[in-house]
Design a protein around this motif. Sequence first.
Motif, PDB file in Angstrom:
ATOM      1  N   ARG A   1      -0.452   5.141  -1.204  1.00 13.69           N
ATOM      2  CA  ARG A   1       0.440   5.311  -0.060  1.00 13.69           C
ATOM      3  C   ARG A   1       1.248   4.044   0.223  1.00 13.69           C
ATOM      4  O   ARG A   1       2.472   4.097   0.356  1.00 13.69           O
ATOM      5  N   ASP A   2       0.565   2.932   0.352  1.00 18.02           N
ATOM      6  CA  ASP A   2       1.208   1.659   0.691  1.00 18.02           C
ATOM      7  C   ASP A   2       0.432   0.519   0.050  1.00 18.02           C
ATOM      8  O   ASP A   2      -0.498  -0.016   0.648  1.00 18.02           O
TER       9      ASP A   2
ATOM     10  N   TRP B   1       1.021  -2.582  -0.342  1.00 18.94           N
ATOM     11  CA  TRP B   1       1.062  -3.869   0.356  1.00 18.94           C
ATOM     12  C   TRP B   1       0.016  -3.941   1.467  1.00 18.94           C
ATOM     13  O   TRP B   1      -0.346  -5.026   1.916  1.00 18.94           O
TER      14      TRP B   1
ATOM     15  N   ASP C   1      13.953  -0.272  -8.584  1.00 18.08           N
ATOM     16  CA  ASP C   1      12.974   0.268  -7.636  1.00 18.08           C
ATOM     17  C   ASP C   1      12.026  -0.841  -7.163  1.00 18.08           C
ATOM     18  O   ASP C   1      11.150  -1.297  -7.909  1.00 18.08           O
TER      19      ASP C   1
ATOM     20  N   GLU D   1       9.709  -0.658  -4.860  1.00 21.20           N
ATOM     21  CA  GLU D   1       8.339  -0.178  -4.690  1.00 21.20           C
ATOM     22  C   GLU D   1       7.583  -0.260  -6.008  1.00 21.20           C
ATOM     23  O   GLU D   1       6.402  -0.633  -6.049  1.00 21.20           O
TER      24      GLU D   1
ATOM     25  N   GLY E   1       6.664  -3.796  -6.512  1.00 21.22           N
ATOM     26  CA  GLY E   1       5.504  -4.148  -5.703  1.00 21.22           C
ATOM     27  C   GLY E   1       4.204  -3.719  -6.340  1.00 21.22           C
ATOM     28  O   GLY E   1       3.210  -4.453  -6.304  1.00 21.22           O
ATOM     29  N   ARG E   2       4.182  -2.542  -6.930  1.00 20.04           N
ATOM     30  CA  ARG E   2       2.958  -2.070  -7.578  1.00 20.04           C
ATOM     31  C   ARG E   2       2.612  -2.937  -8.793  1.00 20.04           C
ATOM     32  O   ARG E   2       1.442  -3.221  -9.050  1.00 20.04           O
TER      33      ARG E   2
END
Length: 307
Positions: free
Chosen positions: A13-14, A16, A55, A57, A60-61
């Motif tokens: 989901r998130d 971070w 992207d 996100e 971040g992953r």
Amino acid sequence: MNTTSTSTTLALRDPWALVPPVGNLDAYITAVNHIPLLTPEEESRFARQLKDHGDLEAAGRLVLSHLRLVVSVSRQYLGYGLPHGDLIQEGNVGLMKAVKRFDPNQGVRLVSYALHWIKAEIHEYILRNWRMVKVATTKAQRKLFFNLRSMKQGLKGQAGEGDTHRSTLTPAEIEVVARELNVKPAEVVEMETRLSGGDVALEPQTDDGEESFAPIAYLADDSQEPTHVLEARGRDELSGSGIARALDQLDARSRRIVEERWLKVNDDASGGMTLHELAADYGVSAERIRQIEAAAMKKMRKVLEAA
């Protein structure tokens, strides 16, 4: 739901949200070690999303799944006496640079590619902060800086237990290090000297008597300090042309009295004429000569103050 499944759900989901607020290093290390690793397929997919579509996100992953790598690498540099948190922070910068430049079409895993960038950023941080003066600038010096300590320990171990407390390398050991790292023996000696030395504060660290005596007290050269130079120049001006201008403002008698009383030195070192000698010369009292002298000095002082 157990901790692992909770972490996985959060990561989906998130991602971070798995990293706690800055301020607790132990909590941070525990958290990043629980972030799920990406499979090769997931890593490739996220890398392509970042490369082709920008992207963030996906970026971040990729970053989050490799934070544990930074923690592991940073532990190798704790011997330099710098804060572990700072080493991790610099390593994370290197990781983000690696993710930004990573090309999934090259056929290598991100962990292999990022290792270089993480170490490079930590190296730069150590070289900037380990000493006040940078200890290594060229590529050869940097290689020598980061390898000399471990090689030194290895050579001492080979020499036997009785030699492990020796602080310096022998000439033979210096030759070995120079040959292994492809540098001159003199460079090994110089780097060993730098590593064994320490910084000395120029300013005093305490106010307790002799302990406050610091290099600034005996290294400073006050003779060239700007205000001192200007003051000396002003004194020279006043004692030279300034005095001459002030004397020009006096009448002949007043000028002679001042010169005889203050500006003449006879060969016998007896100085100029006394008040009584001048009084006899001009046929007045010694008190009158003193009054003329005082008035002349006052007039000269005004001229010098106006200069």
